[in-house]
Write a protein that holds these residues in place. Sequence first.
Motif, PDB file in Angstrom:
ATOM      1  N   SER A  31     -32.012  15.046  -0.202  1.00  0.00           N
ATOM      2  CA  SER A  31     -33.029  16.011   0.153  1.00  0.00           C
ATOM      3  C   SER A  31     -33.839  16.340  -1.010  1.00  0.00           C
ATOM      4  O   SER A  31     -35.044  16.508  -0.964  1.00  0.00           O
ATOM      5  CB  SER A  31     -32.481  17.144   0.554  1.00  0.00           C
ATOM      6  OG  SER A  31     -31.370  17.881   0.011  1.00  0.00           O
ATOM      7  N   ILE A  32     -33.034  16.393  -2.302  1.00  0.00           N
ATOM      8  CA  ILE A  32     -33.947  16.811  -3.446  1.00  0.00           C
ATOM      9  C   ILE A  32     -34.803  15.549  -3.784  1.00  0.00           C
ATOM     10  O   ILE A  32     -35.828  15.864  -4.328  1.00  0.00           O
ATOM     11  CB  ILE A  32     -32.804  17.146  -4.589  1.00  0.00           C
ATOM     12  CG1 ILE A  32     -32.317  18.332  -4.358  1.00  0.00           C
ATOM     13  CG2 ILE A  32     -33.702  17.231  -5.880  1.00  0.00           C
ATOM     14  CD1 ILE A  32     -30.944  18.566  -5.367  1.00  0.00           C
ATOM     15  N   LYS A  33     -34.303  14.424  -3.748  1.00  0.00           N
ATOM     16  CA  LYS A  33     -35.208  13.301  -3.960  1.00  0.00           C
ATOM     17  C   LYS A  33     -36.209  13.263  -3.219  1.00  0.00           C
ATOM     18  O   LYS A  33     -37.445  12.927  -3.599  1.00  0.00           O
ATOM     19  CB  LYS A  33     -34.424  11.927  -4.022  1.00  0.00           C
ATOM     20  CG  LYS A  33     -34.985  10.964  -4.696  1.00  0.00           C
ATOM     21  CD  LYS A  33     -33.916   9.681  -4.582  1.00  0.00           C
ATOM     22  CE  LYS A  33     -34.762   8.535  -5.124  1.00  0.00           C
ATOM     23  NZ  LYS A  33     -33.966   7.227  -5.100  1.00  0.00           N
ATOM     24  N   LEU A  34     -36.086  13.438  -1.820  1.00  0.00           N
ATOM     25  CA  LEU A  34     -37.097  13.406  -0.817  1.00  0.00           C
ATOM     26  C   LEU A  34     -38.257  14.571  -1.210  1.00  0.00           C
ATOM     27  O   LEU A  34     -39.377  14.198  -1.175  1.00  0.00           O
ATOM     28  CB  LEU A  34     -36.822  13.665   0.550  1.00  0.00           C
ATOM     29  CG  LEU A  34     -37.269  13.212   1.642  1.00  0.00           C
ATOM     30  CD1 LEU A  34     -37.639  11.746   1.707  1.00  0.00           C
ATOM     31  CD2 LEU A  34     -36.808  13.762   3.016  1.00  0.00           C
ATOM     32  N   LYS A  35     -37.934  15.615  -1.720  1.00  0.00           N
ATOM     33  CA  LYS A  35     -38.670  16.758  -2.069  1.00  0.00           C
ATOM     34  C   LYS A  35     -39.655  16.451  -3.059  1.00  0.00           C
ATOM     35  O   LYS A  35     -40.617  16.418  -3.225  1.00  0.00           O
ATOM     36  CB  LYS A  35     -38.004  17.918  -2.387  1.00  0.00           C
ATOM     37  CG  LYS A  35     -37.984  19.169  -1.406  1.00  0.00           C
ATOM     38  CD  LYS A  35     -37.369  20.408  -1.791  1.00  0.00           C
ATOM     39  CE  LYS A  35     -36.418  20.844  -0.587  1.00  0.00           C
ATOM     40  NZ  LYS A  35     -35.741  22.095  -0.815  1.00  0.00           N
ATOM     41  N   TYR A  36     -38.976  15.684  -4.099  1.00  0.00           N
ATOM     42  CA  TYR A  36     -39.561  15.470  -5.349  1.00  0.00           C
ATOM     43  C   TYR A  36     -40.600  14.226  -4.989  1.00  0.00           C
ATOM     44  O   TYR A  36     -41.661  14.333  -5.542  1.00  0.00           O
ATOM     45  CB  TYR A  36     -38.562  14.881  -6.543  1.00  0.00           C
ATOM     46  CG  TYR A  36     -38.959  14.110  -7.515  1.00  0.00           C
ATOM     47  CD1 TYR A  36     -39.643  14.577  -8.715  1.00  0.00           C
ATOM     48  CD2 TYR A  36     -38.984  12.712  -7.713  1.00  0.00           C
ATOM     49  CE1 TYR A  36     -40.399  13.979  -9.581  1.00  0.00           C
ATOM     50  CE2 TYR A  36     -39.478  12.106  -8.730  1.00  0.00           C
ATOM     51  CZ  TYR A  36     -40.137  12.692  -9.656  1.00  0.00           C
ATOM     52  OH  TYR A  36     -40.828  12.180 -10.823  1.00  0.00           O
ATOM     53  N   LEU A  37     -40.373  13.458  -4.313  1.00  0.00           N
ATOM     54  CA  LEU A  37     -40.994  12.115  -3.881  1.00  0.00           C
ATOM     55  C   LEU A  37     -42.318  12.813  -3.122  1.00  0.00           C
ATOM     56  O   LEU A  37     -43.306  12.526  -3.360  1.00  0.00           O
ATOM     57  CB  LEU A  37     -40.409  11.217  -3.089  1.00  0.00           C
ATOM     58  CG  LEU A  37     -39.537  10.230  -3.725  1.00  0.00           C
ATOM     59  CD1 LEU A  37     -38.682   9.289  -2.906  1.00  0.00           C
ATOM     60  CD2 LEU A  37     -40.194   9.446  -4.905  1.00  0.00           C
ATOM     61  N   LYS A  38     -42.188  13.848  -2.256  1.00  0.00           N
ATOM     62  CA  LYS A  38     -43.411  14.379  -1.534  1.00  0.00           C
ATOM     63  C   LYS A  38     -44.058  15.195  -2.414  1.00  0.00           C
ATOM     64  O   LYS A  38     -45.419  14.888  -2.246  1.00  0.00           O
ATOM     65  CB  LYS A  38     -42.800  15.413  -0.478  1.00  0.00           C
ATOM     66  CG  LYS A  38     -42.150  14.725   0.688  1.00  0.00           C
ATOM     67  CD  LYS A  38     -41.754  15.870   1.867  1.00  0.00           C
ATOM     68  CE  LYS A  38     -41.067  15.134   2.967  1.00  0.00           C
ATOM     69  NZ  LYS A  38     -40.678  16.034   4.202  1.00  0.00           N
ATOM     70  N   VAL A  39     -43.547  15.867  -3.365  1.00  0.00           N
ATOM     71  CA  VAL A  39     -44.225  16.614  -4.427  1.00  0.00           C
ATOM     72  C   VAL A  39     -45.336  15.613  -5.215  1.00  0.00           C
ATOM     73  O   VAL A  39     -46.329  15.648  -5.544  1.00  0.00           O
ATOM     74  CB  VAL A  39     -43.628  17.513  -5.243  1.00  0.00           C
ATOM     75  CG1 VAL A  39     -44.208  18.034  -6.407  1.00  0.00           C
ATOM     76  CG2 VAL A  39     -42.908  18.638  -4.572  1.00  0.00           C
ATOM     77  N   LYS A  40     -44.556  14.411  -5.684  1.00  0.00           N
ATOM     78  CA  LYS A  40     -45.123  13.685  -6.379  1.00  0.00           C
ATOM     79  C   LYS A  40     -46.321  12.848  -5.848  1.00  0.00           C
ATOM     80  O   LYS A  40     -47.473  12.725  -6.420  1.00  0.00           O
ATOM     81  CB  LYS A  40     -44.231  12.551  -6.765  1.00  0.00           C
ATOM     82  CG  LYS A  40     -44.578  11.593  -8.123  1.00  0.00           C
ATOM     83  CD  LYS A  40     -43.364  10.945  -8.478  1.00  0.00           C
ATOM     84  CE  LYS A  40     -43.853   9.744  -9.448  1.00  0.00           C
ATOM     85  NZ  LYS A  40     -42.875   8.753  -9.643  1.00  0.00           N
ATOM     86  N   ALA A  41     -46.107  12.529  -4.468  1.00  0.00           N
ATOM     87  CA  ALA A  41     -47.228  12.042  -3.639  1.00  0.00           C
ATOM     88  C   ALA A  41     -48.286  12.803  -3.415  1.00  0.00           C
ATOM     89  O   ALA A  41     -49.515  12.659  -3.476  1.00  0.00           O
ATOM     90  CB  ALA A  41     -46.623  11.464  -2.418  1.00  0.00           C
ATOM     91  N   LYS A  42     -47.973  14.058  -3.294  1.00  0.00           N
ATOM     92  CA  LYS A  42     -49.111  15.169  -3.072  1.00  0.00           C
ATOM     93  C   LYS A  42     -49.920  15.352  -4.298  1.00  0.00           C
ATOM     94  O   LYS A  42     -51.003  15.398  -4.286  1.00  0.00           O
ATOM     95  CB  LYS A  42     -48.432  16.476  -2.707  1.00  0.00           C
ATOM     96  CG  LYS A  42     -49.218  17.408  -2.043  1.00  0.00           C
ATOM     97  CD  LYS A  42     -48.600  18.666  -1.780  1.00  0.00           C
ATOM     98  CE  LYS A  42     -49.225  19.656  -0.742  1.00  0.00           C
ATOM     99  NZ  LYS A  42     -48.452  20.595  -0.317  1.00  0.00           N
ATOM    100  N   SER A  43     -49.260  15.185  -5.793  1.00  0.00           N
ATOM    101  CA  SER A  43     -50.011  15.553  -6.922  1.00  0.00           C
ATOM    102  C   SER A  43     -50.743  14.104  -7.069  1.00  0.00           C
ATOM    103  O   SER A  43     -52.051  14.432  -7.723  1.00  0.00           O
ATOM    104  CB  SER A  43     -48.955  15.737  -8.062  1.00  0.00           C
ATOM    105  OG  SER A  43     -48.072  14.688  -8.278  1.00  0.00           O
TER     106      SER A  43
END
Length: 53
Positions: A31-43
């Motif tokens: 779940s942490i990795k998924l959150k990180y990837l979502k934030v990264k994609a957004k930026s």
Amino acid sequence: MAPPPGLYSGTSTFALVARVSAFSVGVVYGSIKLKYLKVKAKSQRKAEAKAHH
């Protein structure tokens, strides 16, 4: 008494706790990795949008 087939062959509490802990760590990590990837994609999308203007 023969152990049941499959992943869990022991009957010790420690083995069960170890498996549950490993599963929990996997879920939390995922779940942490998924959150990180979502934030990264957004930026990244933000940066691309800026580059186009």
